[in-house]
Motif scaffolding. Structure first.
Motif, short mmCIF file in Angstrom:
data_model
loop_
_atom_site.label_atom_id
_atom_site.label_comp_id
_atom_site.label_asym_id
_atom_site.label_seq_id
_atom_site.Cartn_x
_atom_site.Cartn_y
_atom_site.Cartn_z
N MET A 141 0.84 -1.19 0.00
CA MET A 141 0.00 0.00 0.00
C MET A 141 0.88 1.25 0.00
O MET A 141 0.73 2.13 0.83
N LEU A 186 -0.86 4.65 -1.66
CA LEU A 186 -1.84 5.46 -0.93
C LEU A 186 -1.37 5.71 0.49
O LEU A 186 -1.92 5.19 1.43
N ASN A 187 -0.34 6.48 0.62
CA ASN A 187 0.19 6.68 1.96
C ASN A 187 -0.11 8.07 2.49
O ASN A 187 0.37 8.46 3.50
N ASN A 188 -0.89 8.83 1.81
CA ASN A 188 -1.26 10.13 2.38
C ASN A 188 -2.66 10.54 1.94
O ASN A 188 -3.25 9.93 1.04
N LYS A 189 -3.14 11.57 2.61
CA LYS A 189 -4.52 12.01 2.38
C LYS A 189 -4.74 12.51 0.95
O LYS A 189 -5.82 12.34 0.39
N VAL A 202 -5.95 9.88 -1.27
CA VAL A 202 -7.35 9.53 -1.02
C VAL A 202 -8.26 10.56 -1.70
O VAL A 202 -9.23 10.21 -2.37
N ILE A 203 -7.89 11.83 -1.55
CA ILE A 203 -8.69 12.90 -2.15
C ILE A 203 -8.70 12.76 -3.67
O ILE A 203 -9.74 12.91 -4.32
N LEU A 253 -8.36 10.05 -5.36
CA LEU A 253 -9.19 8.88 -5.67
C LEU A 253 -10.67 9.25 -5.62
O LEU A 253 -11.46 8.88 -6.50
N LEU A 254 -11.03 10.03 -4.60
CA LEU A 254 -12.43 10.45 -4.45
C LEU A 254 -12.87 11.34 -5.60
O LEU A 254 -13.99 11.22 -6.11
N SER A 255 -11.99 12.22 -6.03
CA SER A 255 -12.37 13.15 -7.11
C SER A 255 -12.56 12.42 -8.44
O SER A 255 -13.21 12.93 -9.34
N ARG A 256 -11.97 11.22 -8.56
CA ARG A 256 -12.15 10.44 -9.80
C ARG A 256 -13.44 9.63 -9.78
O ARG A 256 -13.81 9.01 -10.78
N HIS A 257 -14.09 9.61 -8.62
CA HIS A 257 -15.34 8.84 -8.47
C HIS A 257 -16.47 9.62 -9.16
O HIS A 257 -16.79 10.73 -8.75
N ASN A 258 -17.02 9.05 -10.21
CA ASN A 258 -18.02 9.79 -10.98
C ASN A 258 -19.23 8.91 -11.35
O ASN A 258 -19.45 8.60 -12.52
N PRO A 259 -20.00 8.51 -10.33
CA PRO A 259 -21.14 7.63 -10.63
C PRO A 259 -22.26 8.40 -11.33
O PRO A 259 -22.35 9.62 -11.19
N SER A 260 -23.09 7.70 -12.08
CA SER A 260 -24.21 8.38 -12.75
C SER A 260 -25.45 7.49 -12.71
O SER A 260 -25.34 6.27 -12.54
#
Lengths: 185, 99
Positions: free
Chosen positions: B1, B4-7, B10-11, B13-20
């Motif tokens: 891992m 992913l060793n810092n915040k 994670v941020i 990764l979250l910003s790439r989350h694009n559900p529809s």
């Protein structure tokens, strides 16, 4: 009705036309904010069908109370607030149900190393978000997934900005732990 | 891992989350609004028509009752309407004593 004109029309004009019974204008409001509401509801709930229902309910509630919307806040903020409240109520109802548990991980396929190709980002994020308490999840979703500013997030959740920042920090920390444990990236 | 060793990661990764939502979301919303509006309109019409028939029947029943009272007793007094025009309160008592 000129569709090009509708596409470029601002929200208040579209609301005015919708109030006069123009459903094409209202459908443009829905199209304009559909992606935002999808991001919020799906990220909060995880289940796409439930999120779709809540998304519809968000716009239907707005349609019913449209005459009361005077534009004091941005329409996006208003709709996001409705959506987040509906999702929080939904989560509360589900957690009270004796048929379900608070952290129901069964809805998601746990990502695994062997099947790395299929470990798409949606699965990992949904699984990780589900493990967060709703109060942390809502802040993370609005701030980092939808991209609202801290002030907008605070406005939507009606919280002080300091509370938003502290919840955000704890939420990120928790997410980091969960994603690290999954060890899929 | 290590990745992913810092915040920040994670941020990111979250910003790439694009559900529809599934296709046709707008149409589903508009359909629901239209069906709810037509249901409300129909319900309003149903209630109005039911109320109208109850009101007409009620008025007809009252007119018929008054007409019958007038035919029977020749007056519209309250005693006649209540059916106690020729009623004496002592009658039942005397009748029970006789019995």
């Amino acid at each position: 009705m000129d569709l090009k004109y509708l596409k470029s029309t601002d929200d208040l004009k579209l609301i005015e036309k919708s109030l006069a019974g123009d459903m094409v204008a209202f459908s443009y409001i829905v199209r304009r904010y559909e992606a935002m509401i999808a991001k919020i509801t799906i990220s909060m709930i995880g289940n796409k069908d439930d999120a779709d229902d809540i998304g519809q309910e968000t716009f239907i509630r707005f349609y019913r109370s449209m005459d009361k919307f005077k534009g004091e806040s941005q329409l996006g903020t208003y709709l996001a607030r409705t959506a987040i409240n509906l999702t929080l109520n939904h989560i509360k109802k589900r957690s009270k149900s004796w048929l379900t548990t608070t952290n129901n991980y069964d809805d998601y396929e746990l990502p695994s190393k062997e099947n790395e190709e299929s470990n798409d980002i949606t699965n990992i994020i949904n699984y990780s978000l589900k493990a967060l308490e709703p109060k942390f999840r809502s802040v993370v979703v609005l701030r980092h997934i939808q991209g609202f500013s801290t002030k907008e997030t605070a406005d939507i959740l009606r919280l002080p900005q300091g509370t938003v920042l502290s919840r955000l920090s704890r939420g990120q920390e928790k997410l980091k732990e969960i994603i690290t444990k999954l060890d899929v990236l | 891992m290590n990745k992913l060793n810092n915040k920040e990661k994670v941020i990111e990764l979250l910003s790439r989350h694009n559900p529809s939502f599934n296709d046709g979301f707008t149409d589903r919303v508009i359909d629901r609004i239209n069906s709810e509006s037509s249901y409300i309109e129909n319900t309003d019409t149903d209630f109005y028509s039911i109320f109208r028939w109850i009101a007409i029947s009620g008025v007809a029943a009252i007119i018929l009752l008054l007409f019958t009272v007038y035919l029977t007793d020749g007056t519209f007094s309250s005693d006649a309407i209540y059916g106690i025009l020729n009623y004496s309160p002592d009658e039942p008592l005397l009748a029970s004593l006789d019995y």
